[in-house]
Design a protein around this motif. Sequence first.
Motif, PDB file in Angstrom:
ATOM      1  N   ALA A 119      11.247   7.593  -5.823  1.00  0.00           N
ATOM      2  CA  ALA A 119      12.711   7.041  -5.049  1.00  0.00           C
ATOM      3  C   ALA A 119      13.456   6.406  -6.105  1.00  0.00           C
ATOM      4  CB  ALA A 119      12.185   6.190  -3.683  1.00  0.00           C
ATOM      5  N   LYS A 127       3.997  14.223  -0.414  1.00  0.00           N
ATOM      6  CA  LYS A 127       3.983  14.165   1.171  1.00  0.00           C
ATOM      7  C   LYS A 127       2.878  15.117   1.909  1.00  0.00           C
ATOM      8  CE  LYS A 127       6.261  16.548   3.923  1.00  0.00           C
ATOM      9  NZ  LYS A 127       7.279  17.156   4.642  1.00  0.00           N
ATOM     10  N   LEU A 174      15.204   9.138  -7.745  1.00  0.00           N
ATOM     11  CA  LEU A 174      16.269   9.672  -7.176  1.00  0.00           C
ATOM     12  C   LEU A 174      17.427   8.855  -6.916  1.00  0.00           C
ATOM     13  CD1 LEU A 174      14.167  11.285  -4.029  1.00  0.00           C
ATOM     14  CD2 LEU A 174      15.459  12.436  -5.729  1.00  0.00           C
ATOM     15  N   ASN A 175      17.378   7.683  -6.812  1.00  0.00           N
ATOM     16  CA  ASN A 175      18.462   6.874  -6.723  1.00  0.00           C
ATOM     17  C   ASN A 175      19.440   6.866  -8.131  1.00  0.00           C
ATOM     18  OD1 ASN A 175      18.233   5.397  -4.452  1.00  0.00           O
ATOM     19  ND2 ASN A 175      17.129   3.794  -5.226  1.00  0.00           N
ATOM     20  N   MET A 229       0.822  -1.246  -0.108  1.00  0.00           N
ATOM     21  CA  MET A 229      -0.048  -0.038   0.023  1.00  0.00           C
ATOM     22  C   MET A 229       0.962   1.229  -0.116  1.00  0.00           C
ATOM     23  SD  MET A 229      -3.414   0.819   2.370  1.00  0.00           S
ATOM     24  CE  MET A 229      -2.342   0.386   4.100  1.00  0.00           C
ATOM     25  N   ASP A 230       0.749   2.107  -0.891  1.00  0.00           N
ATOM     26  CA  ASP A 230       1.480   3.246  -1.089  1.00  0.00           C
ATOM     27  C   ASP A 230       0.857   4.532  -0.309  1.00  0.00           C
ATOM     28  OD1 ASP A 230       3.096   4.708  -4.117  1.00  0.00           O
ATOM     29  OD2 ASP A 230       3.983   4.042  -2.324  1.00  0.00           O
ATOM     30  N   MET A 231       1.505   4.758   0.759  1.00  0.00           N
ATOM     31  CA  MET A 231       0.769   5.727   1.610  1.00  0.00           C
ATOM     32  C   MET A 231       0.950   7.124   1.007  1.00  0.00           C
ATOM     33  SD  MET A 231      -0.008   4.771   4.675  1.00  0.00           S
ATOM     34  CE  MET A 231      -0.276   3.087   5.570  1.00  0.00           C
ATOM     35  N   ILE A 232       2.098   7.295   0.466  1.00  0.00           N
ATOM     36  CA  ILE A 232       2.312   8.681  -0.191  1.00  0.00           C
ATOM     37  C   ILE A 232       2.606   8.208  -1.623  1.00  0.00           C
ATOM     38  CG2 ILE A 232       3.950  10.468  -0.666  1.00  0.00           C
ATOM     39  CD1 ILE A 232       5.229   9.689   2.167  1.00  0.00           C
ATOM     40  N   TYR A 280      17.292  15.660 -10.024  1.00  0.00           N
ATOM     41  CA  TYR A 280      17.198  15.375  -8.597  1.00  0.00           C
ATOM     42  C   TYR A 280      16.143  16.218  -7.862  1.00  0.00           C
ATOM     43  CZ  TYR A 280      18.955  13.436  -4.287  1.00  0.00           C
ATOM     44  OH  TYR A 280      18.963  12.729  -3.116  1.00  0.00           O
ATOM     45  N   ALA A 320       8.179  14.581  -4.735  1.00  0.00           N
ATOM     46  CA  ALA A 320       8.159  13.804  -3.236  1.00  0.00           C
ATOM     47  C   ALA A 320       7.684  14.790  -2.067  1.00  0.00           C
ATOM     48  CB  ALA A 320       9.485  13.449  -2.732  1.00  0.00           C
ATOM     49  N   LYS A 370      21.067   9.960  -8.573  1.00  0.00           N
ATOM     50  CA  LYS A 370      22.294  10.016  -7.672  1.00  0.00           C
ATOM     51  C   LYS A 370      23.493   9.319  -8.290  1.00  0.00           C
ATOM     52  CE  LYS A 370      23.941   8.371  -3.267  1.00  0.00           C
ATOM     53  NZ  LYS A 370      24.716   7.563  -4.099  1.00  0.00           N
ATOM     54  N   ILE A 401       5.471   7.524  -4.462  1.00  0.00           N
ATOM     55  CA  ILE A 401       6.678   7.632  -3.762  1.00  0.00           C
ATOM     56  C   ILE A 401       7.709   6.537  -4.289  1.00  0.00           C
ATOM     57  CG2 ILE A 401       6.446   6.276  -1.845  1.00  0.00           C
ATOM     58  CD1 ILE A 401       7.872   9.852  -2.013  1.00  0.00           C
TER      59      ILE A 401
END
Lengths: 132, 145
Positions: free
Chosen positions: A11, A121, A14-15, A1-4, A110, A117, A18, A7
Amino acid sequence: MDMIPGIDVTASALNAEKIRMDVVAQNIANANTTRDTDGHAYQRKMVSFESVLDATGKGVQVGRISSDTTPGETIYQPGHPDADKNGMVQMPNVHLSTEMVDLMSSSRAYEANLSVARNAKQMATKALSIGK
Amino acid sequence: MSLLGSISSINPLGGLNKTSDMASALQEGVGAMIPGGLGKTQELAGLTQAGALDGVSTGALAGAGSVQGSDSSSAFVNFLDNAVQEVNGKMNAADVQEAKMMTGDSSNLHQTVISMQEANIALSLMVNVRNKLVESYQELMRMQV
């Protein structure tokens, strides 16, 4: 279950960004490395992204990190420890301008993912306030 | 009253080791609140539905509420149980990420922060679910007999 919302996809992006920035840092650090671990001059590394199907959407992952095979310039420097018998030294094919543009592009991407994100949130937090 | 005692023992600030206690307390609390009467079951499910459990798939709740017969109460209780397990899982994941970051294992700062934020939101959701449950219970108790 994806709360945000979204996300996991963010993520993964972002990885990936980076890792791309790490590769740019490595290229810039080795801009003058005339002897790599394989004995030849350092070859510039390039990152290629590919999308990967996640539970919630299409994330990003680094497909492969490949070397740029275009040869760098050769400089005439007979006293150099890595000079060949003609006194020519093979330099890495790292161009600082290219790397700086990659760095800017990667850091803007990034930041864009970071703001996604952050907004996601905020949405989740506001949704919780309905019940209050 | 033992029912009130079991509900007030659900203290989400009590920490991870109390989550399984939370789950069983919720289970017996809700099970006691629904003494098997069909009308009361649907009403309770309807009240909590109106309480807007956001972020959680209200489809599952609608499904649990619309099931006829004594299945309703166990479906709802299972749903709550799953929610609690999920929150526990998220908090554990956040802890693992934090530990890795502290020992220098993981270089993904953003992953750590995202895990912590998700655990935070999951916990807030759990607290809201508890509040709604208590509200519904009190609403039920206010009914004249």
